[in-house]
Design a protein around this motif. Structure first.
Motif, PDB file in Angstrom:
ATOM      1  N   ALA A   4     104.013   9.416  49.187  1.00 45.69           N
ATOM      2  CA  ALA A   4     104.050   8.839  50.529  1.00 45.69           C
ATOM      3  C   ALA A   4     103.924   9.892  51.634  1.00 45.69           C
ATOM      4  N   THR A   5     103.936  11.165  51.290  1.00 49.56           N
ATOM      5  CA  THR A   5     103.824  12.213  52.307  1.00 49.56           C
ATOM      6  C   THR A   5     102.369  12.636  52.460  1.00 49.56           C
ATOM      7  N   PRO A   6     101.995  13.093  53.650  1.00 52.19           N
ATOM      8  CA  PRO A   6     100.617  13.571  53.829  1.00 52.19           C
ATOM      9  C   PRO A   6     100.338  14.739  52.888  1.00 52.19           C
ATOM     10  N   ARG A   7      99.142  14.756  52.329  1.00 50.32           N
ATOM     11  CA  ARG A   7      98.766  15.793  51.372  1.00 50.32           C
ATOM     12  C   ARG A   7      98.389  17.076  52.113  1.00 50.32           C
ATOM     13  N   TRP A   8      98.487  18.183  51.445  1.00 56.90           N
ATOM     14  CA  TRP A   8      98.120  19.480  52.000  1.00 56.90           C
ATOM     15  C   TRP A   8      96.606  19.627  51.982  1.00 56.90           C
ATOM     16  N   SER A   9      96.063  20.304  52.975  1.00 60.54           N
ATOM     17  CA  SER A   9      94.622  20.554  53.034  1.00 60.54           C
ATOM     18  C   SER A   9      94.210  21.610  52.022  1.00 60.54           C
ATOM     19  N   SER A  10      95.058  22.621  51.861  1.00 62.15           N
ATOM     20  CA  SER A  10      94.766  23.679  50.901  1.00 62.15           C
ATOM     21  C   SER A  10      96.069  24.319  50.441  1.00 62.15           C
ATOM     22  N   VAL A  11      96.002  24.968  49.289  1.00 65.82           N
ATOM     23  CA  VAL A  11      97.158  25.694  48.769  1.00 65.82           C
ATOM     24  C   VAL A  11      96.670  26.988  48.129  1.00 65.82           C
ATOM     25  N   GLU A  12      97.383  28.063  48.416  1.00 64.91           N
ATOM     26  CA  GLU A  12      97.119  29.349  47.779  1.00 64.91           C
ATOM     27  C   GLU A  12      98.268  29.602  46.809  1.00 64.91           C
ATOM     28  N   ILE A  13      97.943  29.788  45.540  1.00 63.87           N
ATOM     29  CA  ILE A  13      98.962  30.015  44.517  1.00 63.87           C
ATOM     30  C   ILE A  13      98.856  31.456  44.032  1.00 63.87           C
ATOM     31  N   THR A  14      99.972  32.188  44.173  1.00 63.25           N
ATOM     32  CA  THR A  14     100.017  33.589  43.755  1.00 63.25           C
ATOM     33  C   THR A  14     101.213  33.811  42.841  1.00 63.25           C
ATOM     34  N   ASP A  15     101.347  35.011  42.343  1.00 59.90           N
ATOM     35  CA  ASP A  15     102.430  35.388  41.427  1.00 59.90           C
ATOM     36  C   ASP A  15     102.533  34.377  40.285  1.00 59.90           C
ATOM     37  N   ARG A  16     101.403  34.096  39.681  1.00 64.39           N
ATOM     38  CA  ARG A  16     101.272  33.053  38.653  1.00 64.39           C
ATOM     39  C   ARG A  16     101.853  33.501  37.313  1.00 64.39           C
ATOM     40  N   ARG A  17     102.660  32.641  36.730  1.00 63.86           N
ATOM     41  CA  ARG A  17     103.217  32.879  35.393  1.00 63.86           C
ATOM     42  C   ARG A  17     103.079  31.600  34.571  1.00 63.86           C
ATOM     43  N   ILE A  18     102.724  31.757  33.300  1.00 65.27           N
ATOM     44  CA  ILE A  18     102.621  30.618  32.386  1.00 65.27           C
ATOM     45  C   ILE A  18     103.372  30.949  31.109  1.00 65.27           C
ATOM     46  N   ALA A  19     104.166  29.996  30.628  1.00 62.57           N
ATOM     47  CA  ALA A  19     104.831  30.117  29.323  1.00 62.57           C
ATOM     48  C   ALA A  19     104.504  28.870  28.515  1.00 62.57           C
ATOM     49  N   ARG A  20     104.383  29.085  27.232  1.00 59.94           N
ATOM     50  CA  ARG A  20     104.141  27.982  26.296  1.00 59.94           C
ATOM     51  C   ARG A  20     105.210  28.077  25.207  1.00 59.94           C
ATOM     52  N   PRO A  21     106.419  27.555  25.507  1.00 59.42           N
ATOM     53  CA  PRO A  21     107.537  27.736  24.577  1.00 59.42           C
ATOM     54  C   PRO A  21     107.389  27.010  23.256  1.00 59.42           C
ATOM     55  N   GLU A  22     106.579  25.961  23.227  1.00 57.10           N
ATOM     56  CA  GLU A  22     106.298  25.261  21.968  1.00 57.10           C
ATOM     57  C   GLU A  22     105.052  24.426  22.148  1.00 57.10           C
ATOM     58  N   GLU A  23     104.499  23.961  21.051  1.00 54.09           N
ATOM     59  CA  GLU A  23     103.301  23.128  21.086  1.00 54.09           C
ATOM     60  C   GLU A  23     103.533  21.908  21.976  1.00 54.09           C
ATOM     61  N   GLY A  24     102.610  21.661  22.896  1.00 53.05           N
ATOM     62  CA  GLY A  24     102.694  20.479  23.744  1.00 53.05           C
ATOM     63  C   GLY A  24     103.574  20.633  24.969  1.00 53.05           C
ATOM     64  N   LEU A  25     103.966  21.872  25.299  1.00 61.96           N
ATOM     65  CA  LEU A  25     104.833  22.116  26.452  1.00 61.96           C
ATOM     66  C   LEU A  25     104.324  23.350  27.187  1.00 61.96           C
ATOM     67  N   ILE A  26     104.108  23.216  28.497  1.00 56.70           N
ATOM     68  CA  ILE A  26     103.675  24.336  29.340  1.00 56.70           C
ATOM     69  C   ILE A  26     104.618  24.417  30.530  1.00 56.70           C
TER      70      ILE A  26
END
Length: 122
Positions: free
Chosen positions: A51-73
Protein backbone atom coordinates in the motif's frame (compact mmCIF):
# COMPACT_ATOMS: atom_id res chain seq x y z
CA UNK A 1 19.15 -19.07 -7.72
CA UNK A 2 22.47 -17.56 -8.78
CA UNK A 3 23.84 -14.39 -7.14
CA UNK A 4 22.83 -12.04 -9.98
CA UNK A 5 19.26 -13.30 -9.89
CA UNK A 6 19.17 -12.92 -6.09
CA UNK A 7 20.10 -9.23 -6.31
CA UNK A 8 17.72 -8.58 -9.22
CA UNK A 9 14.92 -10.18 -7.18
CA UNK A 10 15.78 -8.15 -4.06
CA UNK A 11 15.88 -4.89 -6.06
CA UNK A 12 12.47 -5.73 -7.57
CA UNK A 13 10.99 -5.90 -4.07
CA UNK A 14 11.88 -2.23 -3.62
CA UNK A 15 10.79 -0.97 -7.04
CA UNK A 16 8.18 -3.44 -8.34
CA UNK A 17 4.46 -2.82 -8.25
CA UNK A 18 2.11 -4.04 -5.51
CA UNK A 19 1.11 -7.18 -7.43
CA UNK A 20 4.73 -8.21 -7.87
CA UNK A 21 5.28 -7.65 -4.16
CA UNK A 22 2.24 -9.75 -3.19
CA UNK A 23 3.42 -12.57 -5.48
CA UNK A 24 6.93 -12.53 -3.95
CA UNK A 25 6.13 -12.57 -0.22
CA UNK A 26 5.15 -15.73 1.67
CA UNK A 27 1.89 -15.59 3.67
CA UNK A 28 3.93 -16.56 6.76
CA UNK A 29 6.62 -13.90 6.22
CA UNK A 30 7.85 -11.96 9.26
CA UNK A 31 9.06 -8.38 8.85
CA UNK A 32 10.63 -5.81 11.12
CA UNK A 33 10.46 -2.27 9.78
CA UNK A 34 11.56 1.00 11.44
CA UNK A 35 8.06 2.40 11.91
CA UNK A 36 4.96 1.29 13.81
CA UNK A 37 3.78 -1.34 14.20
CA UNK A 38 7.46 -2.41 13.70
CA UNK A 39 6.81 -6.19 13.70
CA UNK A 40 4.43 -7.57 11.08
CA UNK A 41 3.52 -11.00 9.83
CA UNK A 42 1.88 -12.59 6.82
CA UNK A 43 -0.81 -10.60 5.06
CA UNK A 44 -0.30 -7.66 7.41
CA UNK A 45 3.26 -7.20 6.11
CA UNK A 46 2.20 -7.71 2.50
CA UNK A 47 -0.60 -5.15 2.69
CA UNK A 48 1.46 -2.58 4.61
CA UNK A 49 4.25 -2.56 2.06
CA UNK A 50 2.07 -3.04 -1.02
CA UNK A 51 0.00 0.00 0.00
CA UNK A 52 3.01 2.35 0.15
CA UNK A 53 4.38 4.19 -2.88
CA UNK A 54 7.17 2.23 -4.54
CA UNK A 55 10.73 3.52 -4.79
CA UNK A 56 11.94 4.84 -8.15
CA UNK A 57 15.37 3.29 -7.72
CA UNK A 58 17.49 1.46 -5.17
CA UNK A 59 21.25 1.13 -4.85
CA UNK A 60 22.30 -2.03 -3.01
CA UNK A 61 25.83 -2.19 -1.61
CA UNK A 62 27.77 -4.24 0.94
CA UNK A 63 26.09 -7.34 -0.50
CA UNK A 64 26.31 -10.65 1.36
CA UNK A 65 24.69 -13.98 0.49
CA UNK A 66 24.53 -17.16 2.59
CA UNK A 67 23.05 -20.49 1.64
CA UNK A 68 22.78 -22.34 4.96
CA UNK A 69 20.94 -25.30 3.43
CA UNK A 70 19.30 -26.44 0.22
CA UNK A 71 16.29 -24.27 -0.61
CA UNK A 72 17.21 -21.39 1.73
CA UNK A 73 18.98 -18.12 0.85
CA UNK A 74 19.81 -15.32 3.29
CA UNK A 75 20.95 -11.89 2.09
CA UNK A 76 22.27 -8.88 3.97
CA UNK A 77 23.02 -5.49 2.41
CA UNK A 78 22.87 -1.71 2.61
CA UNK A 79 20.08 -0.04 0.59
CA UNK A 80 19.79 3.55 -0.53
CA UNK A 81 16.39 4.12 -2.16
CA UNK A 82 15.08 7.22 -3.91
CA UNK A 83 11.76 8.51 -5.20
CA UNK A 84 11.36 10.94 -8.07
CA UNK A 85 9.21 13.26 -5.98
CA UNK A 86 10.34 12.81 -2.39
CA UNK A 87 13.06 12.16 0.14
CA UNK A 88 15.29 9.13 0.00
CA UNK A 89 15.67 6.30 2.48
CA UNK A 90 18.64 4.33 3.75
CA UNK A 91 18.80 1.09 5.75
CA UNK A 92 20.80 -2.02 6.49
CA UNK A 93 18.62 -4.98 5.52
CA UNK A 94 18.28 -8.72 5.62
CA UNK A 95 15.94 -11.01 3.69
CA UNK A 96 15.47 -14.76 3.72
CA UNK A 97 14.07 -16.69 0.76
CA UNK A 98 12.56 -20.18 0.77
CA UNK A 99 12.33 -22.25 -2.40
CA UNK A 100 8.89 -23.75 -3.03
CA UNK A 101 9.74 -25.39 -6.34
CA UNK A 102 12.37 -25.11 -9.06
CA UNK A 103 12.97 -21.37 -9.66
CA UNK A 104 10.02 -20.49 -7.37
CA UNK A 105 11.23 -18.48 -4.37
CA UNK A 106 9.33 -16.48 -1.74
CA UNK A 107 10.52 -14.05 0.94
CA UNK A 108 9.90 -15.49 4.42
CA UNK A 109 11.75 -12.81 6.43
CA UNK A 110 12.77 -9.18 5.90
CA UNK A 111 14.25 -6.61 8.27
CA UNK A 112 15.35 -2.98 7.87
CA UNK A 113 17.55 -0.98 10.25
CA UNK A 114 18.23 2.67 9.39
CA UNK A 115 21.75 3.85 10.24
CA UNK A 116 22.09 5.28 13.73
CA UNK A 117 23.12 8.87 14.17
CA UNK A 118 26.55 8.76 15.72
CA UNK A 119 27.41 11.63 18.01
CA UNK A 120 30.79 12.43 19.49
CA UNK A 121 31.12 12.26 23.25
CA UNK A 122 31.49 15.70 24.78
Amino acid sequence: MDDNRVWTFEESLWTGDAEHYRASIDDECLMVLPQPPFVMSGGEAIEAVAATPRWSSVEITDRRIARPEEGLIVVAYHARATKDDGPGYEAHCTSTYRRRAHEDWLVVQHQQTPPLAITAAA
